[in-house]
Write a protein that holds these residues in place. Structure first.
Motif, PDB file in Angstrom:
ATOM      1  N   ALA A   1       0.812  -1.200   0.073  1.00 44.34           N
ATOM      2  CA  ALA A   1       0.009   0.001   0.057  1.00 44.34           C
ATOM      3  C   ALA A   1       0.953   1.297   0.124  1.00 44.34           C
ATOM      4  O   ALA A   1       0.670   2.153  -0.652  1.00 44.34           O
ATOM      5  CB  ALA A   1      -0.859  -0.026   1.190  1.00 44.34           C
ATOM      6  N   VAL A   2       1.922   1.405   0.833  1.00 38.34           N
ATOM      7  CA  VAL A   2       2.711   2.370   0.703  1.00 38.34           C
ATOM      8  C   VAL A   2       3.557   2.451  -0.553  1.00 38.34           C
ATOM      9  O   VAL A   2       3.754   3.862  -1.065  1.00 38.34           O
ATOM     10  CB  VAL A   2       3.768   2.241   1.805  1.00 38.34           C
ATOM     11  CG1 VAL A   2       4.648   3.328   1.828  1.00 38.34           C
ATOM     12  CG2 VAL A   2       2.909   2.505   3.426  1.00 38.34           C
ATOM     13  N   ALA A   3       3.927   1.514  -0.895  1.00 36.01           N
ATOM     14  CA  ALA A   3       4.747   1.476  -2.396  1.00 36.01           C
ATOM     15  C   ALA A   3       3.886   2.070  -3.381  1.00 36.01           C
ATOM     16  O   ALA A   3       4.328   2.907  -4.445  1.00 36.01           O
ATOM     17  CB  ALA A   3       5.439   0.131  -2.624  1.00 36.01           C
ATOM     18  N   TRP A   4       2.741   1.677  -3.346  1.00 33.49           N
ATOM     19  CA  TRP A   4       1.730   2.016  -4.448  1.00 33.49           C
ATOM     20  C   TRP A   4       1.449   3.654  -4.442  1.00 33.49           C
ATOM     21  O   TRP A   4       1.650   4.429  -5.354  1.00 33.49           O
ATOM     22  CB  TRP A   4       0.374   1.488  -4.134  1.00 33.49           C
ATOM     23  CG  TRP A   4      -0.679   1.763  -5.187  1.00 33.49           C
ATOM     24  CD1 TRP A   4      -0.871   1.217  -6.263  1.00 33.49           C
ATOM     25  CD2 TRP A   4      -1.524   3.038  -5.176  1.00 33.49           C
ATOM     26  NE1 TRP A   4      -1.767   2.010  -6.984  1.00 33.49           N
ATOM     27  CE2 TRP A   4      -2.364   3.186  -6.252  1.00 33.49           C
ATOM     28  CE3 TRP A   4      -1.955   4.172  -4.122  1.00 33.49           C
ATOM     29  CZ2 TRP A   4      -3.348   4.104  -6.428  1.00 33.49           C
ATOM     30  CZ3 TRP A   4      -2.697   5.252  -4.345  1.00 33.49           C
ATOM     31  CH2 TRP A   4      -3.571   5.000  -5.747  1.00 33.49           C
ATOM     32  N   VAL A   5       1.422   4.229  -3.273  1.00 33.78           N
ATOM     33  CA  VAL A   5       1.380   5.442  -2.904  1.00 33.78           C
ATOM     34  C   VAL A   5       2.574   6.267  -3.417  1.00 33.78           C
ATOM     35  O   VAL A   5       2.692   7.308  -4.291  1.00 33.78           O
ATOM     36  CB  VAL A   5       1.214   6.007  -1.499  1.00 33.78           C
ATOM     37  CG1 VAL A   5       1.201   7.555  -1.223  1.00 33.78           C
ATOM     38  CG2 VAL A   5      -0.383   5.697  -0.989  1.00 33.78           C
ATOM     39  N   LEU A   6       3.614   5.884  -2.911  1.00 38.44           N
ATOM     40  CA  LEU A   6       5.004   6.469  -3.363  1.00 38.44           C
ATOM     41  C   LEU A   6       5.059   6.277  -5.151  1.00 38.44           C
ATOM     42  O   LEU A   6       5.873   7.138  -5.571  1.00 38.44           O
ATOM     43  CB  LEU A   6       6.183   5.706  -2.722  1.00 38.44           C
ATOM     44  CG  LEU A   6       6.305   6.036  -1.357  1.00 38.44           C
ATOM     45  CD1 LEU A   6       7.362   5.230  -0.792  1.00 38.44           C
ATOM     46  CD2 LEU A   6       6.292   7.475  -0.890  1.00 38.44           C
ATOM     47  N   SER A   7       4.226   5.539  -5.753  1.00 38.12           N
ATOM     48  CA  SER A   7       4.756   5.249  -7.092  1.00 38.12           C
ATOM     49  C   SER A   7       3.776   6.397  -7.816  1.00 38.12           C
ATOM     50  O   SER A   7       3.962   6.356  -9.011  1.00 38.12           O
ATOM     51  CB  SER A   7       4.068   3.896  -7.638  1.00 38.12           C
ATOM     52  OG  SER A   7       2.788   3.537  -7.587  1.00 38.12           O
ATOM     53  N   ARG A   8       2.968   7.050  -7.313  1.00 44.04           N
ATOM     54  CA  ARG A   8       1.803   7.815  -7.915  1.00 44.04           C
ATOM     55  C   ARG A   8       2.225   9.116  -8.269  1.00 44.04           C
ATOM     56  O   ARG A   8       3.281  10.011  -7.764  1.00 44.04           O
ATOM     57  CB  ARG A   8       0.654   8.046  -7.049  1.00 44.04           C
ATOM     58  CG  ARG A   8      -0.026   6.624  -6.622  1.00 44.04           C
ATOM     59  CD  ARG A   8      -0.187   5.784  -7.668  1.00 44.04           C
ATOM     60  NE  ARG A   8      -1.446   6.268  -8.587  1.00 44.04           N
ATOM     61  CZ  ARG A   8      -1.515   5.880  -9.799  1.00 44.04           C
ATOM     62  NH1 ARG A   8      -0.651   4.680 -10.201  1.00 44.04           N
ATOM     63  NH2 ARG A   8      -2.223   6.254 -10.307  1.00 44.04           N
ATOM     64  N   PRO A   9       1.989   9.808  -9.366  1.00 47.88           N
ATOM     65  CA  PRO A   9       2.589  11.120  -9.784  1.00 47.88           C
ATOM     66  C   PRO A   9       2.123  12.252  -8.852  1.00 47.88           C
ATOM     67  O   PRO A   9       1.277  12.339  -8.174  1.00 47.88           O
ATOM     68  CB  PRO A   9       1.763  11.372 -11.149  1.00 47.88           C
ATOM     69  CG  PRO A   9       1.303  10.049 -11.336  1.00 47.88           C
ATOM     70  CD  PRO A   9       0.939   9.297 -10.288  1.00 47.88           C
ATOM     71  N   GLY A  10       3.307  12.968  -8.578  1.00 49.89           N
ATOM     72  CA  GLY A  10       3.195  14.160  -7.767  1.00 49.89           C
ATOM     73  C   GLY A  10       3.422  13.910  -6.379  1.00 49.89           C
ATOM     74  O   GLY A  10       3.516  14.714  -5.584  1.00 49.89           O
TER      75      GLY A  10
END
Length: 342
Positions: free
Chosen positions: A269-278
């Motif tokens: 879940a944290v890795a997903w957030v860190l992969s997002r633009p901006g």
């Protein structure tokens, strides 16, 4: 620990930022200090708090953070705090008036045991104070070295655009927005993220594991564990929106993806957030040191396009459809209708 520039500024913050909402108060000071020390050991240099966190009666989380970080080289840290929500009984003890901003900043600095904060954030938008007054007060704090940069939290795209225009005019380094964001809560994607990127603001996102739901500890058809956030009166007010059986079942469908990457659901879940633009950083909250170590390791997880597509597919229910909240209107929540303790 990975460090990223915050928006288009020169300031770099740790991609995992340590937060103190709901987890740091005087009743659990020893545990909170232990988690903070673990965060430092993990290479986390950025610490986010607010004048209302931890109560009694306001400022407890700031005091705890200030005491724990005292003696650590100040130049090696990025300390973030906020102003806006109610911190006392007086008519001027809330909002973004010049009076409340300046008085709150000085009180926060005393509690944090520092001469300045790296980022001072408007905890919410204040519709009852002229934006010019708010931004001018922030500008004065920057000019006097009390705050190095300015940020906002949970502002709409229109509010960010208006604030950024005034910041440019006043030459104030407005560089960040702090919104809620997770696989299940994506209300910022359609409007807020594009507006922030245009204005040069980075996102420091909170609740990347959706108040613990994305850790997989809540199972469909079962009661939440007695010691969990969902079982507490304060925590359930926020986690409750995710506690339907379709959402909890969807979270379990994410587990095979996490297993393929050799990570926990929380790390996914944290890795997903860190992969997002901006996104410049994800704020983690932890009540135990081992949770810090687990979440900090998420910076090493790099999700490919196939994994991202499979995550999206897992969050679609055969009967109820897309389980992700995407409505941009849910970004805004005026400070004057929020619980005082938030």
């Amino acid at each position: 620990m990975e460090h990223r520039h915050l928006g288009r500024s020169g300031l770099q913050i740790s991609a995992i930022t340590f937060g103190s909402w709901l987890t740091h108060d005087s009743s659990a000071a020893d545990s909170a200090k232990a988690t903070l020390r673990t965060a430092l050991d993990a290479g986390i240099t950025t610490f986010d708090t607010a004048d209302v966190y931890g109560r009694p009666e306001f400022g407890a989380a700031e005091e705890l953070l200030g005491d724990t970080l005292h003696g650590v080289r100040r130049e090696s840290l990025e300390i973030l705090t906020k102003v806006c929500l109610r911190t006392g009984p007086g008519a001027n003890d809330e909002g973004l008036s010049r009076k409340h901003i300046l008085e709150s900043c000085h009180a926060s600095l005393r509690r944090l045991r520092t001469d300045y904060v790296d980022l001072y954030q408007a905890h919410r938008f204040d519709p009852r104070t002229p934006l010019e007054e708010t931004m001018t007060a922030f500008a004065d704090l920057v000019r006097h070295g009390k705050a190095l940069y300015i940020g906002v939290s949970e502002w709409t795209a229109a509010q960010i655009e208006a604030g950024a225009a005034l910041a440019r005019e006043l030459r104030v380094p407005l560089i960040s927005n702090q919104p809620q964001y997770s696989m299940l809560w994506r209300v910022i994607e359609a409007e807020v993220v594009p507006a922030a990127q245009t204005a040069g603001l980075g996102q420091i996102v909170f609740s990347p594991v959706a108040q613990g739901v994305l850790t997989g500890k809540y199972l469909p058809g079962t009661q939440p564990p007695a010691d969990s956030r969902a079982a507490s009166a304060k925590g359930s007010a926020f986690v409750g929106r995710y506690m339907s059986d379709p959402v909890l079942a969807a979270v379990q469908r994410l587990k095979p993806i996490a297993d393929e990457f050799g990570v926990t659901l929380a790390q996914l879940a944290v890795a997903w957030v860190l992969s997002r633009p901006g996104v410049s950083a994800a704020i983690i909250g932890a009540s135990r040191p081992e949770q810090v170590a687990e979440n900090a390791a998420a910076v090493e997880v790099k999700l490919d396009d196939d994994a991202l597509a499979r995550i999206d597919a897992a969050l679609v229910d055969p009967v109820h459809g897309d389980l992700v909240e995407r409505d941009p209107a849910k970004t805004a929540r005026p400070f004057d209708v929020m619980p005082a303790w938030r």
